[in-house]
Design a protein around this motif. Sequence first.
Motif, mmCIF file in Angstrom:
data_model
loop_
_atom_site.group_PDB
_atom_site.id
_atom_site.type_symbol
_atom_site.label_atom_id
_atom_site.label_comp_id
_atom_site.label_asym_id
_atom_site.label_seq_id
_atom_site.Cartn_x
_atom_site.Cartn_y
_atom_site.Cartn_z
ATOM 1 N N SER A 22 0.909 -1.342 -0.114
ATOM 2 C CA SER A 22 0.140 -0.011 0.002
ATOM 3 C C SER A 22 1.108 0.986 -0.073
ATOM 4 C CB SER A 22 -0.892 -0.073 1.259
ATOM 5 O OG SER A 22 -1.717 1.294 1.241
ATOM 6 N N ASP A 62 -5.524 1.030 -1.183
ATOM 7 C CA ASP A 62 -5.372 2.085 -1.864
ATOM 8 C C ASP A 62 -6.486 2.213 -2.688
ATOM 9 O OD1 ASP A 62 -2.814 2.270 -0.841
ATOM 10 O OD2 ASP A 62 -1.679 1.862 -2.507
ATOM 11 N N ARG A 63 -7.110 1.290 -3.220
ATOM 12 C CA ARG A 63 -8.444 1.412 -4.168
ATOM 13 C C ARG A 63 -9.456 1.554 -3.221
ATOM 14 N NH1 ARG A 63 -12.272 -1.910 -6.139
ATOM 15 N NH2 ARG A 63 -11.725 -3.604 -4.893
ATOM 16 N N LEU A 77 -3.288 -4.930 0.323
ATOM 17 C CA LEU A 77 -3.367 -5.177 -0.977
ATOM 18 C C LEU A 77 -4.320 -4.161 -1.793
ATOM 19 C CD1 LEU A 77 -2.227 -8.716 -1.701
ATOM 20 C CD2 LEU A 77 -1.115 -6.623 -2.138
ATOM 21 N N ASP A 78 -5.525 -4.221 -1.174
ATOM 22 C CA ASP A 78 -6.496 -3.454 -1.929
ATOM 23 C C ASP A 78 -7.029 -2.156 -1.246
ATOM 24 O OD1 ASP A 78 -8.189 -3.266 -4.058
ATOM 25 O OD2 ASP A 78 -9.916 -4.417 -3.070
ATOM 26 N N PRO A 96 -4.700 -3.762 -7.506
ATOM 27 C CA PRO A 96 -3.747 -4.213 -6.498
ATOM 28 C C PRO A 96 -2.737 -5.255 -6.867
ATOM 29 C CG PRO A 96 -5.994 -5.182 -6.155
ATOM 30 C CD PRO A 96 -6.098 -4.043 -7.398
#
Length: 326
Positions: free
Chosen positions: A28, A243-244, A240-241, A253
């Motif tokens: 991230s 930031d989205r 992993l996800d 990711p």
Amino acid sequence: MNSDMKLSVAPMLDWTDRHCRSFHRVMSARTLLYTEMVTAPALVRGGALHLLDFDLAEAPVALQLGGSDARELAQAARMGEQAGYDEINLNLGCPSDRVQSGRFGAVLMREPELVADCLSQMRDAVSIPVTAKCRIGVDDQVPEEVLPAFLEALRGAGITHVTVHARKAWLQGLSPKENRDIPPLDYALVQAMKREFPDMHLSINGGIATLDAAEEQLAAGMDGVMIGRAAYHQPADILLDADRRIFGEESEPLEAREVVARMRPYIARHLEAGGRLHQVTRHMLGLFAGKPGARGWRRVLSEGAAGKGAGLEVLDAALEPVSIEI
């Protein structure tokens, strides 16, 4: 305050060292990372400047300090700013006996005037944000009375960003581990504090173990969410996800295997500098948690990385049991 404070990984003693942070940063780019707690006396009196070591590639990173001497904390804050940290955070939530004996951590919730003086002098000493992390109260304190008064004292000292661990700390009778689980969570109280202090940036911490739960807290009005053990033990699920989902980034990711590939150059540099493989890979054991091959990954890595002379071949061998990409 920057938007990267919407999600952070909690400061955790013996866990969130520079190798852990480098690993988390690969997953991230936006999540705010914290150091382990560093005591102001260790820096100012002990000269333990190695405790400030970090790579600017880890940024944004907050330095968490422990202490109760305002002048010493101000000096330690200056040292942190000079080392390149993005934020200085004062620990007002750790309940351990060792911390209490040093008159810092959660015990300071009994001394809001002292805390306000410490934070005020820290703010005057640096140009980067100074923040605090506290509990909802300690021992026999009534959180509904103590927490708003405490936040008022912090605001009076010019502190605009506070992370609240939504549990009491019992300074006698419970171990630090028990203090993370046994006192009941009171999310509603922390959310009520956000409504009472709309001008403050309030983050919530404690028992939040998924991105879904983090999104629920943000939807309930909290400015930020801090995740601790889940981010360490199931880092892919949290980071992993992030930031989205949390920050609205459009980039896809990474897969967990790609995280391993991106860690290889970092690990190689660490080994070339005389470091040991397990110093980095101990933080990576949970990367494939809940996925096929995770047990084999953990076994090969935990057994092989501690060996003298262990190198990247151990990392490659540990990947073999991981049967699918995620």
